[in-house]
Design a protein around this motif. Structure first.
Motif, PDB file in Angstrom:
ATOM      1  N   GLN A 210       0.843  -1.201   0.000  1.00 39.70           N
ATOM      2  CA  GLN A 210       0.000   0.000   0.000  1.00 39.70           C
ATOM      3  C   GLN A 210       0.873   1.244   0.000  1.00 39.70           C
ATOM      4  N   LEU A 211       0.631   2.130  -0.945  1.00 41.96           N
ATOM      5  CA  LEU A 211       1.348   3.394  -1.046  1.00 41.96           C
ATOM      6  C   LEU A 211       0.380   4.508  -0.721  1.00 41.96           C
ATOM      7  N   ALA A 212       0.743   5.357   0.225  1.00 38.13           N
ATOM      8  CA  ALA A 212      -0.136   6.440   0.671  1.00 38.13           C
ATOM      9  C   ALA A 212       0.557   7.780   0.451  1.00 38.13           C
ATOM     10  N   LEU A 213       0.546   8.240  -0.791  1.00 39.74           N
ATOM     11  CA  LEU A 213       1.144   9.540  -1.095  1.00 39.74           C
ATOM     12  C   LEU A 213       0.353  10.643  -0.402  1.00 39.74           C
ATOM     13  N   ARG A 214       1.040  11.759  -0.088  1.00 39.76           N
ATOM     14  CA  ARG A 214       0.373  12.864   0.604  1.00 39.76           C
ATOM     15  C   ARG A 214       0.751  14.196  -0.037  1.00 39.76           C
ATOM     16  N   SER A 215      -0.114  15.175   0.174  1.00 40.92           N
ATOM     17  CA  SER A 215       0.135  16.508  -0.349  1.00 40.92           C
ATOM     18  C   SER A 215       1.170  17.225   0.527  1.00 40.92           C
ATOM     19  N   ARG A 216       1.631  18.351   0.047  1.00 39.39           N
ATOM     20  CA  ARG A 216       2.596  19.138   0.822  1.00 39.39           C
ATOM     21  C   ARG A 216       1.993  19.526   2.169  1.00 39.39           C
ATOM     22  N   GLU A 217       0.724  19.936   2.165  1.00 39.57           N
ATOM     23  CA  GLU A 217       0.069  20.322   3.416  1.00 39.57           C
ATOM     24  C   GLU A 217      -0.024  19.131   4.368  1.00 39.57           C
ATOM     25  N   GLU A 218      -0.375  17.967   3.838  1.00 39.44           N
ATOM     26  CA  GLU A 218      -0.468  16.780   4.684  1.00 39.44           C
ATOM     27  C   GLU A 218       0.897  16.398   5.249  1.00 39.44           C
ATOM     28  N   PHE A 219       1.941  16.511   4.438  1.00 43.30           N
ATOM     29  CA  PHE A 219       3.288  16.201   4.911  1.00 43.30           C
ATOM     30  C   PHE A 219       3.724  17.172   6.006  1.00 43.30           C
ATOM     31  N   SER A 220       3.313  18.428   5.886  1.00 37.94           N
ATOM     32  CA  SER A 220       3.727  19.434   6.866  1.00 37.94           C
ATOM     33  C   SER A 220       3.240  19.103   8.274  1.00 37.94           C
ATOM     34  N   ARG A 221       2.169  18.313   8.387  1.00 33.25           N
ATOM     35  CA  ARG A 221       1.630  17.985   9.714  1.00 33.25           C
ATOM     36  C   ARG A 221       2.570  17.113  10.521  1.00 33.25           C
ATOM     37  N   PHE A 222       3.471  16.414   9.850  1.00 35.63           N
ATOM     38  CA  PHE A 222       4.456  15.609  10.574  1.00 35.63           C
ATOM     39  C   PHE A 222       5.411  16.488  11.385  1.00 35.63           C
ATOM     40  N   PHE A 223       5.486  17.768  11.046  1.00 36.44           N
ATOM     41  CA  PHE A 223       6.453  18.655  11.684  1.00 36.44           C
ATOM     42  C   PHE A 223       5.824  19.607  12.701  1.00 36.44           C
ATOM     43  N   GLU A 224       4.569  19.409  13.020  1.00 38.83           N
ATOM     44  CA  GLU A 224       3.917  20.289  13.993  1.00 38.83           C
ATOM     45  C   GLU A 224       4.634  20.188  15.333  1.00 38.83           C
ATOM     46  N   GLY A 225       4.945  21.342  15.910  1.00 36.62           N
ATOM     47  CA  GLY A 225       5.674  21.389  17.172  1.00 36.62           C
ATOM     48  C   GLY A 225       7.179  21.375  17.008  1.00 36.62           C
ATOM     49  N   LEU A 226       7.653  21.240  15.767  1.00 36.01           N
ATOM     50  CA  LEU A 226       9.087  21.237  15.476  1.00 36.01           C
ATOM     51  C   LEU A 226       9.454  22.517  14.722  1.00 36.01           C
ATOM     52  N   GLU A 227      10.736  22.821  14.672  1.00 37.98           N
ATOM     53  CA  GLU A 227      11.228  24.021  13.996  1.00 37.98           C
ATOM     54  C   GLU A 227      11.917  23.605  12.701  1.00 37.98           C
ATOM     55  N   ILE A 228      11.256  23.836  11.566  1.00 39.67           N
ATOM     56  CA  ILE A 228      11.808  23.418  10.277  1.00 39.67           C
ATOM     57  C   ILE A 228      12.999  24.296   9.914  1.00 39.67           C
ATOM     58  N   ALA A 229      14.121  23.647   9.597  1.00 38.85           N
ATOM     59  CA  ALA A 229      15.348  24.362   9.238  1.00 38.85           C
ATOM     60  C   ALA A 229      15.300  24.802   7.784  1.00 38.85           C
ATOM     61  N   ALA A 230      16.103  25.800   7.453  1.00 37.60           N
ATOM     62  CA  ALA A 230      16.221  26.250   6.066  1.00 37.60           C
ATOM     63  C   ALA A 230      16.770  25.116   5.208  1.00 37.60           C
ATOM     64  N   PRO A 231      16.330  24.992   3.965  1.00 31.93           N
ATOM     65  CA  PRO A 231      15.471  25.902   3.216  1.00 31.93           C
ATOM     66  C   PRO A 231      13.975  25.635   3.351  1.00 31.93           C
ATOM     67  N   GLY A 232      13.545  24.904   4.373  1.00 29.60           N
ATOM     68  CA  GLY A 232      12.131  24.661   4.586  1.00 29.60           C
ATOM     69  C   GLY A 232      11.672  23.319   4.059  1.00 29.60           C
TER      70      GLY A 232
END
Length: 261
Positions: A210-232
């Motif tokens: 099973q492959l569960a591709l996700r959108s950029r917005e959906e992927f961004s939820r994995f980083f909630e509460g974290l500080e994304i480093a440059a370049p983002g």
């Protein structure tokens, strides 16, 4: 390596994502069932596999340069040089690296190929990402969780559907990690080229994966509460270490490195 780790049998009748990935990279440690899936995937899948490996090396080098000396790599895949520990230990010779995968063939290769620099340490855990407690218990034998650790899951999260709570799995890991730790993730995109994405999902499904591709917005939820480093949060070729990487190449892989505050 943990010499006492038993060798479970390898099922060559069913494809495995780690071996399909090896086939996409042009490796030889896979079987006809894995090759059959790889051959039916769009050409962009091979490009994405190569881009993820290149991103892993750039991100690892950057983290080691930032002073990180401990790494936990889950979903290691079949060793392909340069491996993560080689990149890290070239910069930090005393780096300690724990690899983890659930494919028995990775275990067999790990014992022979994931050999540490004399000043550092490597270990391998045969376990499934869906059981983070088991991984953490084993990793603590090598890593000090009171100090920063770089956790990487590359090319793995898109094999975990929402029903398996991949975000919760990431939270389980990060909740145990010291401030100043990092999380390195990559993920197949559902919103870059929907036709290619659907073809990939269909071909993996035929192989029982099973492959569960996700959108950029959906992927961004994995980083909630974290500080994304440059370049983002960017596509794989766009993530750089000091010098921008070429961006003209098509990429359906999102990546990011984030710091645990």
């Amino acid at each position: 390596m943990t010499a006492a780790t038993p060798h479970p049998p390898i099922d060559t009748s069913k494809p495995h994502s780690a071996r399909v990935y090896d086939a996409l990279l042009g490796g030889k440690d896979n079987y006809p069932v894995d090759q059959a899936v790889a051959e039916l995937l769009p050409a962009e899948a091979k490009v994405g596999a190569r881009q993820q490996r290149a991103f892993m090396n750039r991100a690892t080098a950057w983290l080691a340069g930032e002073g990180v000396t401990q790494f936990l790599d889950i979903g290691t895949g079949i060793p392909t040089e340069p491996n993560l520990h080689q990149t890290a230990q070239e910069i930090r010779s005393s780096a300690r690296v724990v690899y983890c995968d659930n494919d028995p063939i990775v275990l067999r290769h790990a014992e022979a190929l994931l050999v540490s620099h004399p000043e550092g340490v490597t270990d391998y855990v045969h376990a499934d990402v869906r059981e983070p407690g088991i991984i953490l218990d084993a990793a603590r034998e090598t890593l000090d969780f009171d100090r920063p650790i770089a956790l990487s899951l590359l090319g793995l999260l898109h094999f975990l559907p929402d029903a398996e709570d991949p975000i919760g799995i990431i939270r389980t890991f990060t909740s145990t990690m010291a401030p100043g730790s990092y999380v390195v993730l990559s993920h197949g995109a559902s919103d870059v080229n929907e036709k290619i994405g659907q073809q990939s999902e269909d071909e993996y499904k035929k192989g029982g994966i099973q492959l569960a591709l996700r959108s950029r917005e959906e992927f961004s939820r994995f980083f909630e509460g974290l500080e994304i480093a440059a370049p983002g949060l960017v596509k794989a070729p766009e993530w750089f270490n000091g010098t921008p990487a070429p961006t003209q190449e098509f990429s359906g892989i999102y990546v990011a490195v984030a710091r645990v505050p």
